[in-house]
Write a protein that holds these residues in place. Sequence first.
Motif, mmCIF file in Angstrom:
data_model
loop_
_atom_site.group_PDB
_atom_site.id
_atom_site.type_symbol
_atom_site.label_atom_id
_atom_site.label_comp_id
_atom_site.label_asym_id
_atom_site.label_seq_id
_atom_site.Cartn_x
_atom_site.Cartn_y
_atom_site.Cartn_z
ATOM 1 N N GLY A 15 1.023 -1.213 -0.039
ATOM 2 C CA GLY A 15 0.121 0.151 -0.120
ATOM 3 C C GLY A 15 0.824 1.206 0.030
ATOM 4 N N LYS A 16 2.223 1.152 -0.146
ATOM 5 C CA LYS A 16 2.887 2.300 -0.084
ATOM 6 C C LYS A 16 2.734 3.279 -1.267
ATOM 7 C CE LYS A 16 6.838 -0.011 -2.005
ATOM 8 N NZ LYS A 16 5.912 -0.846 -2.644
ATOM 9 N N THR A 17 2.586 2.803 -2.309
ATOM 10 C CA THR A 17 2.149 3.828 -3.492
ATOM 11 C C THR A 17 0.842 4.594 -3.279
ATOM 12 O OG1 THR A 17 3.505 2.669 -4.934
ATOM 13 C CG2 THR A 17 1.745 4.008 -6.090
ATOM 14 N N SER A 18 -0.173 3.896 -2.608
ATOM 15 C CA SER A 18 -1.332 4.740 -2.269
ATOM 16 C C SER A 18 -1.290 5.841 -1.469
ATOM 17 C CB SER A 18 -2.418 3.509 -1.834
ATOM 18 O OG SER A 18 -2.944 2.291 -2.984
ATOM 19 N N ILE A 19 -0.264 5.316 -0.268
ATOM 20 C CA ILE A 19 0.146 6.485 0.671
ATOM 21 C C ILE A 19 0.731 7.622 0.054
ATOM 22 C CG2 ILE A 19 1.489 6.851 2.542
ATOM 23 C CD1 ILE A 19 1.051 3.796 3.355
ATOM 24 N N ILE A 20 1.843 7.116 -1.041
ATOM 25 C CA ILE A 20 2.386 8.450 -1.844
ATOM 26 C C ILE A 20 1.313 9.093 -2.526
ATOM 27 C CG2 ILE A 20 3.791 8.949 -3.695
ATOM 28 C CD1 ILE A 20 5.400 8.119 -1.058
ATOM 29 N N HIS A 21 0.528 8.746 -3.283
ATOM 30 C CA HIS A 21 -0.681 9.340 -3.835
ATOM 31 C C HIS A 21 -1.417 10.194 -2.992
ATOM 32 C CE1 HIS A 21 0.248 7.784 -7.935
ATOM 33 N NE2 HIS A 21 0.353 6.675 -7.574
ATOM 34 N N GLN A 131 -1.544 -9.379 3.759
ATOM 35 C CA GLN A 131 -2.136 -10.132 3.086
ATOM 36 C C GLN A 131 -3.377 -10.094 2.406
ATOM 37 O OE1 GLN A 131 -1.600 -14.412 4.126
ATOM 38 N NE2 GLN A 131 -2.042 -15.071 2.223
ATOM 39 N N GLU A 132 -4.401 -9.320 3.367
ATOM 40 C CA GLU A 132 -5.609 -8.960 2.955
ATOM 41 C C GLU A 132 -5.783 -7.837 1.935
ATOM 42 O OE1 GLU A 132 -5.793 -10.988 6.623
ATOM 43 O OE2 GLU A 132 -4.732 -9.168 6.262
ATOM 44 N N ILE A 133 -4.542 -7.032 1.489
ATOM 45 C CA ILE A 133 -4.661 -6.265 0.421
ATOM 46 C C ILE A 133 -3.725 -6.473 -0.649
ATOM 47 C CG2 ILE A 133 -5.352 -4.331 1.960
ATOM 48 C CD1 ILE A 133 -2.414 -3.246 1.889
ATOM 49 N N TYR A 134 -3.044 -7.784 -0.366
ATOM 50 C CA TYR A 134 -1.939 -8.057 -1.492
ATOM 51 C C TYR A 134 -2.536 -8.511 -2.685
ATOM 52 C CZ TYR A 134 2.299 -9.631 -3.630
ATOM 53 O OH TYR A 134 3.262 -9.820 -4.474
ATOM 54 N N VAL A 135 -2.223 -7.982 -3.622
ATOM 55 C CA VAL A 135 -2.657 -8.229 -5.171
ATOM 56 C C VAL A 135 -1.220 -8.152 -5.952
ATOM 57 C CG1 VAL A 135 -3.906 -7.747 -7.152
ATOM 58 C CG2 VAL A 135 -4.815 -7.273 -4.800
ATOM 59 N N SER A 136 -1.002 -9.416 -6.693
ATOM 60 C CA SER A 136 0.042 -9.578 -7.846
ATOM 61 C C SER A 136 -0.667 -8.947 -9.159
ATOM 62 C CB SER A 136 0.373 -10.759 -8.246
ATOM 63 O OG SER A 136 0.898 -11.406 -7.099
ATOM 64 N N PHE A 144 3.159 -13.521 -1.866
ATOM 65 C CA PHE A 144 3.243 -13.064 -0.684
ATOM 66 C C PHE A 144 4.246 -13.440 0.377
ATOM 67 C CE2 PHE A 144 1.496 -12.517 3.799
ATOM 68 C CZ PHE A 144 1.357 -11.232 3.727
ATOM 69 N N GLU A 145 4.592 -14.654 0.179
ATOM 70 C CA GLU A 145 5.688 -15.075 0.810
ATOM 71 C C GLU A 145 6.931 -14.323 0.488
ATOM 72 O OE1 GLU A 145 3.312 -17.155 -0.672
ATOM 73 O OE2 GLU A 145 2.245 -17.330 1.055
ATOM 74 N N GLU A 146 7.001 -14.219 -0.707
ATOM 75 C CA GLU A 146 8.161 -13.458 -0.935
ATOM 76 C C GLU A 146 8.112 -11.938 -0.592
ATOM 77 O OE1 GLU A 146 9.855 -15.537 -5.159
ATOM 78 O OE2 GLU A 146 7.877 -14.340 -5.204
ATOM 79 N N ALA A 147 7.131 -11.392 -0.506
ATOM 80 C CA ALA A 147 6.902 -9.886 -0.031
ATOM 81 C C ALA A 147 7.444 -9.858 1.456
ATOM 82 C CB ALA A 147 5.610 -9.578 -0.281
ATOM 83 N N GLU A 148 6.893 -11.183 2.295
ATOM 84 C CA GLU A 148 7.452 -11.101 3.654
ATOM 85 C C GLU A 148 8.736 -11.096 3.734
ATOM 86 O OE1 GLU A 148 3.744 -13.157 5.973
ATOM 87 O OE2 GLU A 148 4.924 -14.351 4.782
ATOM 88 N N ASN A 149 9.585 -11.968 2.846
ATOM 89 C CA ASN A 149 10.983 -11.993 2.818
ATOM 90 C C ASN A 149 11.662 -10.792 2.411
ATOM 91 O OD1 ASN A 149 10.868 -14.720 4.079
ATOM 92 N ND2 ASN A 149 10.849 -15.523 1.784
ATOM 93 N N ILE A 150 11.076 -10.118 1.333
ATOM 94 C CA ILE A 150 11.591 -8.764 0.992
ATOM 95 C C ILE A 150 11.505 -7.713 2.205
ATOM 96 C CG2 ILE A 150 11.275 -6.769 -0.539
ATOM 97 C CD1 ILE A 150 10.465 -8.976 -2.589
ATOM 98 N N HIS A 151 10.498 -7.761 2.939
ATOM 99 C CA HIS A 151 10.507 -6.972 4.044
ATOM 100 C C HIS A 151 11.378 -7.061 5.096
ATOM 101 C CE1 HIS A 151 7.994 -4.863 7.467
ATOM 102 N NE2 HIS A 151 8.364 -5.641 8.044
ATOM 103 N N LYS A 170 -1.239 -0.974 9.957
ATOM 104 C CA LYS A 170 -2.199 -1.695 8.866
ATOM 105 C C LYS A 170 -3.543 -1.178 9.099
ATOM 106 C CE LYS A 170 -0.115 -6.072 8.673
ATOM 107 N NZ LYS A 170 -0.158 -7.488 8.948
ATOM 108 N N ASP A 171 -4.043 -0.172 8.338
ATOM 109 C CA ASP A 171 -5.075 0.702 8.251
ATOM 110 C C ASP A 171 -5.799 1.169 7.056
ATOM 111 O OD1 ASP A 171 -7.269 2.072 9.541
ATOM 112 O OD2 ASP A 171 -5.912 3.040 11.036
ATOM 113 N N ALA A 172 -6.625 1.985 7.139
ATOM 114 C CA ALA A 172 -7.028 2.679 5.934
ATOM 115 C C ALA A 172 -6.085 3.635 5.586
ATOM 116 C CB ALA A 172 -8.436 3.225 6.171
#
Length: 187
Positions: A15-21, A131-136, A144-151, A170-172
């Motif tokens: 959700g970081k790009t949504s935050i930036i926007h 995971q609830e907002i994750y979309v490829s 998603f598992e790779e995203a956790e490792n990248i984190h 994790k919030d709106a």
Amino acid sequence: MGKNKVVVTGAPGTGKTSIIHGLEQRGFHCFHEIIRDMTFKARLEGDGDTHVSNPLVFVDDALQFNKDLLYGRAEHYQKSLEMDVPLSFFDRGIPDVLAYMDFFGQPYGKEFLDTCRLNRYDTIFIVPPWQEIYVSDNERLETFEEAENIHDALINTYTQFGYNPIEVPKDAVPNRIDFILETLNQL
């Protein structure tokens, strides 16, 4: 001149790009992520039908791809120093390049380390995997598992460079933006 440089980083799909926007809509200057365009271009030039998480498999020279990314982010950093704004936000920072290289097991040299050491940000916010907002999609290739490792790689890299990343709850999106602005005493 505006010298307060703030990174919003995190694994793909957090959700970081949504935050930036959202920050941009509130009137803050934001430097946008450059990797999605680079990945899209690399897939067009390579075998774009193959699903893999590493965009470097689509390029002829992985090291040059990472250098281009490093220099692109360093250019954003330098531009922020010339701007007459009190605060600049970055959708990812220079150390993200090294974190991804670590994740994919790619070596890097002094040039990468020096670029991170010489271009220092003031504050780092990290958006955790959710995971609830994750979309490829076509440019977000990781599971998603790779995203956790990248984190984890991002936290390790920023910490190695002396940063203390602040986790965004994790919030709106508007609440996440408020958290960032409150932390920066901008509300």
